[in-house]
Design a protein around this motif. Structure first.
Motif, PDB file in Angstrom:
ATOM      1  N   PRO A  32      -8.644  -0.204 103.524  1.00  0.00           N
ATOM      2  CA  PRO A  32      -8.698   0.221 104.917  1.00  0.00           C
ATOM      3  C   PRO A  32      -7.690   1.334 105.187  1.00  0.00           C
ATOM      4  O   PRO A  32      -6.596   1.331 104.624  1.00  0.00           O
ATOM      5  N   ALA A  33      -8.083   2.287 106.019  1.00  0.00           N
ATOM      6  CA  ALA A  33      -7.163   3.364 106.401  1.00  0.00           C
ATOM      7  C   ALA A  33      -7.511   3.790 107.812  1.00  0.00           C
ATOM      8  O   ALA A  33      -8.677   4.090 108.097  1.00  0.00           O
ATOM      9  N   MET A  34      -6.514   3.770 108.682  1.00  0.00           N
ATOM     10  CA  MET A  34      -6.754   4.116 110.097  1.00  0.00           C
ATOM     11  C   MET A  34      -5.429   4.213 110.832  1.00  0.00           C
ATOM     12  O   MET A  34      -4.378   3.897 110.267  1.00  0.00           O
ATOM     13  N   ASN A  35      -5.502   4.603 112.080  1.00  0.00           N
ATOM     14  CA  ASN A  35      -4.336   4.646 112.952  1.00  0.00           C
ATOM     15  C   ASN A  35      -3.687   3.251 112.997  1.00  0.00           C
ATOM     16  O   ASN A  35      -4.390   2.242 112.954  1.00  0.00           O
ATOM     17  N   SER A  36      -2.346   3.198 113.132  1.00  0.00           N
ATOM     18  CA  SER A  36      -1.665   1.905 113.001  1.00  0.00           C
ATOM     19  C   SER A  36      -2.025   0.930 114.117  1.00  0.00           C
ATOM     20  O   SER A  36      -2.073  -0.278 113.883  1.00  0.00           O
ATOM     21  N   LYS A  69      -1.876   4.114 106.675  1.00  0.00           N
ATOM     22  CA  LYS A  69      -2.045   5.311 105.839  1.00  0.00           C
ATOM     23  C   LYS A  69      -2.821   4.968 104.560  1.00  0.00           C
ATOM     24  O   LYS A  69      -2.579   3.925 103.952  1.00  0.00           O
ATOM     25  N   PHE A  70      -3.703   5.862 104.166  1.00  0.00           N
ATOM     26  CA  PHE A  70      -4.428   5.696 102.901  1.00  0.00           C
ATOM     27  C   PHE A  70      -3.412   5.759 101.757  1.00  0.00           C
ATOM     28  O   PHE A  70      -2.660   6.732 101.661  1.00  0.00           O
ATOM     29  N   LEU A 112       0.998   9.462 109.750  1.00  0.00           N
ATOM     30  CA  LEU A 112      -0.467   9.431 109.767  1.00  0.00           C
ATOM     31  C   LEU A 112      -1.032  10.771 110.227  1.00  0.00           C
ATOM     32  O   LEU A 112      -0.354  11.545 110.910  1.00  0.00           O
ATOM     33  N   ALA A 113      -2.303  11.012 109.879  1.00  0.00           N
ATOM     34  CA  ALA A 113      -2.950  12.293 110.217  1.00  0.00           C
ATOM     35  C   ALA A 113      -2.952  12.525 111.734  1.00  0.00           C
ATOM     36  O   ALA A 113      -2.911  13.665 112.191  1.00  0.00           O
ATOM     37  N   CYS A 114      -2.982  11.436 112.533  1.00  0.00           N
ATOM     38  CA  CYS A 114      -3.019  11.579 113.991  1.00  0.00           C
ATOM     39  C   CYS A 114      -1.659  11.984 114.557  1.00  0.00           C
ATOM     40  O   CYS A 114      -1.512  12.175 115.764  1.00  0.00           O
ATOM     41  N   GLY A 115      -0.657  12.094 113.692  1.00  0.00           N
ATOM     42  CA  GLY A 115       0.666  12.531 114.135  1.00  0.00           C
ATOM     43  C   GLY A 115       1.622  11.379 114.407  1.00  0.00           C
ATOM     44  O   GLY A 115       2.802  11.589 114.673  1.00  0.00           O
TER      45      GLY A 115
END
Ligand SMILES: Cc1cc2nc3c(=O)[nH]c(=O)nc-3n(C[C@H](O)[C@H](O)[C@H](O)COP(=O)(O)O)c2cc1C
Length: 389
Positions: A121-125, A164-165, A155-158
């Motif tokens: 899984p990888a996504m915003n925290s 995180k992947f 994370l990519a969203c800043g």
């Protein structure tokens, strides 16, 4: 699990980390796996299917039931595969897996896959901590699906946080070095440093690459690995239990402490035979104050472990030789009573320190003769494991 020769189906879903799946695919291929790709339509908006078709050298399964697609791809792809890895796995795809819907290729393959399944899984925290995501992960785990936890970081969203992947190399290691650990390898790796004063020490050129190759080979074959490590350039996978040491004295203590847990002990570290009698607490100011460095003998770690050797424990020694290799190695094997001795000649011009190859040969009490071969440190490691088996 040794992934060499395995057929891996890589599922990619719609997340910003989709581009990192390209690197994961390459790493799996480099480790000897055959990889095919299945993607969600959303994933294909992040990285085009052409990229994955080119990397895997096989058509990507991304659309269900198009006029020109094969009708049973959702069955054929999972049936072909030994392992199914969904990386990155979006919150939406996780939910589909947990509910059991199959409205697009990745979840259809998930339903149809009978072999081992992994999700990353990888996504915003905030999304990752959401109750629904956590519940879905628990559901999958309870079904035996293996979950690689995301990393913590930028994370990519800043934002910063969990979700995180993980590094593709870490994902490949987590899969390759999974499995029940029924036997334990204790290995010493790297070089010791014997302190002269706070800025100087006596050491050697060992890079730890041979030891790292052995540790990886045993991990890959389901062994628990305890690595007592001095200084080294090589890196070890996170699945190793690392005991960091500096001097021969501290390496001796650590190895003897861990010895009762080991089925096999490999003495791969380059240990200094001597160390300064006393280490100065301050920097020695100029050479006039030290004309002769007084040395004392270090503990002989190989000898000490042989003294404490348990029944059925196997002890493997290394002999680094620059001349009369075979004669010296035979002498060391006889004197030490080791079960196997690996002679290597890293200054022969064929590979060596910090290189990927080395010239080596194996001796046992029953086979005191060997011809040296020049090969990779991985080849040395797999020959050793075969001999132990
Ligand atoms: C720029 C962008 C980045 C996204 N990153 C993620 C992500 O990292 N993880 C995630 O679960 N969803 C992410 N999403 C949302 C998913 O793309 C969305 O939930 C989609 O429906 C996932 O569909 P799929 O599982 O079929 O691929 C992102 C969306 C956008 C627009």
């Amino acid at each position: 699990m040794n992934i060499h020769g395995k057929k891996i189906l890589l599922g990619i879903t719609g997340g910003i980390a989709a581009y990192k799946a390209c690197e994961l695919l390459r790493i799996l291929q480099k480790r000897g796996a055959e990889v095919r790709v299945v993607m969600t339509r959303e994933a294909a908006k992040f990285v085009g299917e052409t990229t994955f078709a080119a990397l895997s050298n096989f058509p990507v399964y991304v659309e269900t039931a198009t006029a020109d697609s094969k009708p049973f791809q959702h069955i054929d792809y999972p049936r072909w595969a030994d392992i199914y890895i969904v990386a990155p796995c979006s919150a939406t795809s996780l939910a589909r897996f947990a509910i059991g819907t199959g409205e697009e290729p990745v979840s259809l393959c998930f339903l149809a896959m009978q072999g081992e399944k992994w999700v990353v899984p990888a996504m915003n925290s905030v999304m990752y901590k959401a109750a629904a995501v956590q519940r879905n992960l628990e559901t999958l785990k309870s079904w035996g699906v293996k979950v690689i936890e995301p990393a913590c970081g930028y994370l990519a969203c800043g934002e910063e946080g969990m979700g995180k992947f993980p590094e593709p190399l870490d994902i490949a290691d987590a899969i390759e070095f999974s499995g029940s650990k029924t036997q334990t390898l204790l290995i010493s790796i790297g070089r010791t440093e014997e302190e002269i004063d706070p800025v100087r020490y006596i050491s050697n050129r060992s890079s730890g690459k041979t030891g790292a190759a052995i540790a990886r080979e045993f991990l890959r074959n389901g062994w628990r690995v305890i690595a007592v490590c001095g200084k080294m350039e090589a890196t070890l996978p996170k699945q190793c239990e690392i005991v960091p040491v500096q001097s021969a004295e501290s390496m001796n203590k650590a190895v003897l402490k861990m010895q009762p847990q080991a089925n096999v002990i490999v003495h791969c570290a380059a240990v200094a035979d001597y160390s300064p009698k006393t280490a100065s607490s301050q920097k020695i100011k100029n050479s006039k104050t030290v004309k002769n460095l007084e040395l004392k003998e270090n503990p002989n770690i190989l000898k000490n472990t042989i003294k404490n050797k348990a029944k059925n424990q196997k002890i493997i020694a290394f002999a680094l030789e620059t001349e009369n290799s075979l004669k010296n190695a035979q002498k060391k094997l006889k004197e030490s009573n080791a079960d196997i001795l690996i002679v290597n000649t890293p200054t022969s011009g064929k590979g060596g320190f910090n290189k990927d190859t080395v010239e080596f040969g194996f001796l046992t009490p029953k086979k005191l003769n060997t011809t040296l071969t020049h090969n990779t440190k991985e080849a040395l490691a797999s020959t050793l494991l075969e001999l132990i088996k």
